[in-house]
Scaffold this motif. Structure first.
Motif: not given
Length: 456
Positions: A348-373
């Motif tokens: 069915l994939a070729d019969e379906v039109e994909f529309e992208r709405l809100i797209c944001e990447p996952a975000e992660v902060s490191p655990v070796d920062s001064a604030l995390y410590e």
């Protein structure tokens, strides 16, 4: 008045202001909470006006959608700054299902059972209030000639519940200079894990899943509803698309955050290995009340949430669409998501039109920062025997904007041992939302300790 008393009084005011964000541009009206916060800081702002020891700014991209920034400049320009990023809007309520006034800020119980009821007490006015209280305490010390070494900023930001378009997202894009984004604290974190051997573990939220919303369109043959025979029915096609999408079983995460989360529970080697490598659905039952959360943070999740087709009961529609709330893991791209959807749709994939709405990447902060410590040491001050476990949030927070500007951000508060991550998650956006006063006390004390430790 103690810091706890001030936090409770301010929290009641913020709840009663009822800054309800229903995701429309003129809802929220966070100006009410901005006014209350400015009044809360009024003496310090007035005293610091000439010296610059305390400053306040108010910005709004739309009338009533006000964010407030209170800054206590540090004495050392090279010292690390700290920003409390608290939001002042709340989600709507279904009043018929509440047994208390959602905006009454009613207190019930006594001792360890005392709690305050109201929309936003958990998400996140119960954190925003102690953030402001601690900032005011530091401002008073600065006015007495004892400024912090690093700059401390409190932000009461609008529109978090609508993904920050009129709040942190707008501030980061249009006025990034009004606050320091390098080291930020926001929601949630600080709850406990039910470790298998009975030991303690406290979570700190270091990142969040991304968004890859999709609208899938299909078309079919229109006609009169009285004569469906032999037609290519749009409704049947979108139903099959939905069925195939709902059957998606993505691969388990290979991110260290997932394996570290599993390890923290101290399961048997067999269960741990299964969860980290190739878990079956039933394997998640090992997490008991956290099973749904654990599944969410270990996979790409694809949730069909909106289906639209047809307008009149006697007309066969020629088009339909299905909306998908898709949350991505760190490292997953929009192309990865589309490939997963196409695999699920098959022929069915070729019969379906994909529309992208809100797209944001996952975000992660490191655990070796001064604030995390500093956060980890603060947890250890209150719970010396607890392991500190970095976790991923299944939802979104304003911290992603700090990370995109090169900063680090962590979700951190502090809860009593009885409050597990499952208990706190269950309160988010719930009926009869409530916060234990013991958790409010722990949070304001933890924030005061963190500020002393990190900015001096």
């Amino acid at each position: 008045m103690t810091l706890f008393d001030d936090s409770l009084t301010l929290l009641q005011t913020l709840v009663r202001n009822a800054c309800v964000n229903d995701l429309t541009p003129d809802s929220g009206q966070e100006v009410r909470n901005a006014d209350s916060l400015e009044e809360f800081f009024s003496a310090e702002i007035a005293a610091g006006r000439d010296s610059g020891a305390v400053t306040v700014q108010r910005l709004e991209p739309r009338p009533g959608r006000t964010s407030i920034i209170v800054t206590v400049p540090g004495s050392d320009p090279d010292a690390e700054p700290l920003t409390f990023l608290g939001h002042t809007d709340v989600v709507p309520v279904d009043a018929a299902h509440w047994t208390r006034d959602p905006f009454g800020a009613q207190i019930e119980g006594s001792g360890a059972d005392a709690r305050i009821y109201g929309r936003g007490t958990i998400d996140m006015l119960g954190l925003t209030a102690p953030m402001a209280v601690v900032t005011r305490e530091v401002a008073r010390e600065a006015l007495a000639g004892r400024p912090p070494r690093g700059t401390l900023t409190f932000v009461g930001v609008a529109d978090e519940e609508a993904r920050g378009g009129l709040g942190a997202k707008w501030l980061s894009a249009e006025h990034p200079e009004v606050l320091d984004w390098r080291n930020c604290i926001s929601e949630t974190g600080g709850s406990h894990l039910p470790v298998a051997d009975g030991s303690d573990a406290v979570v700190v939220t270091v990142g969040e899943k991304g968004a890859a919303q999709r609208r899938l369109h299909v078309t079919g043959e229109p006609g009169h509803g009285s004569q469906p025979w032999g037609r290519d029915l749009t409704i049947a096609r979108i139903a099959e698309v939905a069925r195939r999408i709902a059957a998606i079983v993505p691969a388990v995460s290979q991110d260290p955050l997932w394996s570290g989360f599993v390890t923290a529970f101290r399961f048997s080697p067999e269960i741990q290995d299964a969860l980290v490598t190739a878990p079956e659905e039933d394997d998640y039952l090992a997490f008991t009340d956290l099973a749904r959360y654990a599944h969410a943070v270990s996979h790409l999740t694809v949730s069909p949430t909106v289906l639209s087709a047809g307008k009149a009961i006697n007309v066969l529609p020629s088009s339909a669409y299905l909306e998908l709330d898709i949350r991505t893991l760190p490292g997953q791209t929009d192309e990865d998501v589309d490939a997963e959807l196409r695999r699920a749709l098959g022929d069915l994939a070729d019969e379906v039109e994909f529309e992208r709405l809100i797209c944001e990447p996952a975000e992660v902060s490191p655990v070796d920062s001064a604030l995390y410590e500093a956060v980890a040491k603060t947890v250890g001050e209150f719970f010396p025997d607890a392991a500190v476990v970095p976790v991923l949030s299944a939802g979104g927070t304003d911290l992603r904007f700090a990370r995109r500007l090169g900063g680090v951000g962590y979700g951190f508060a502090l809860n009593a041992r009885e409050r597990s991550l499952a208990v706190i998650n269950a309160e988010l956006h719930s009926h009869d939302e409530h916060l234990y006063l013991e958790d409010l006390r722990l949070t304001v004390e933890a924030y005061r300790s963190l500020v002393a430790r990190f900015v001096g």
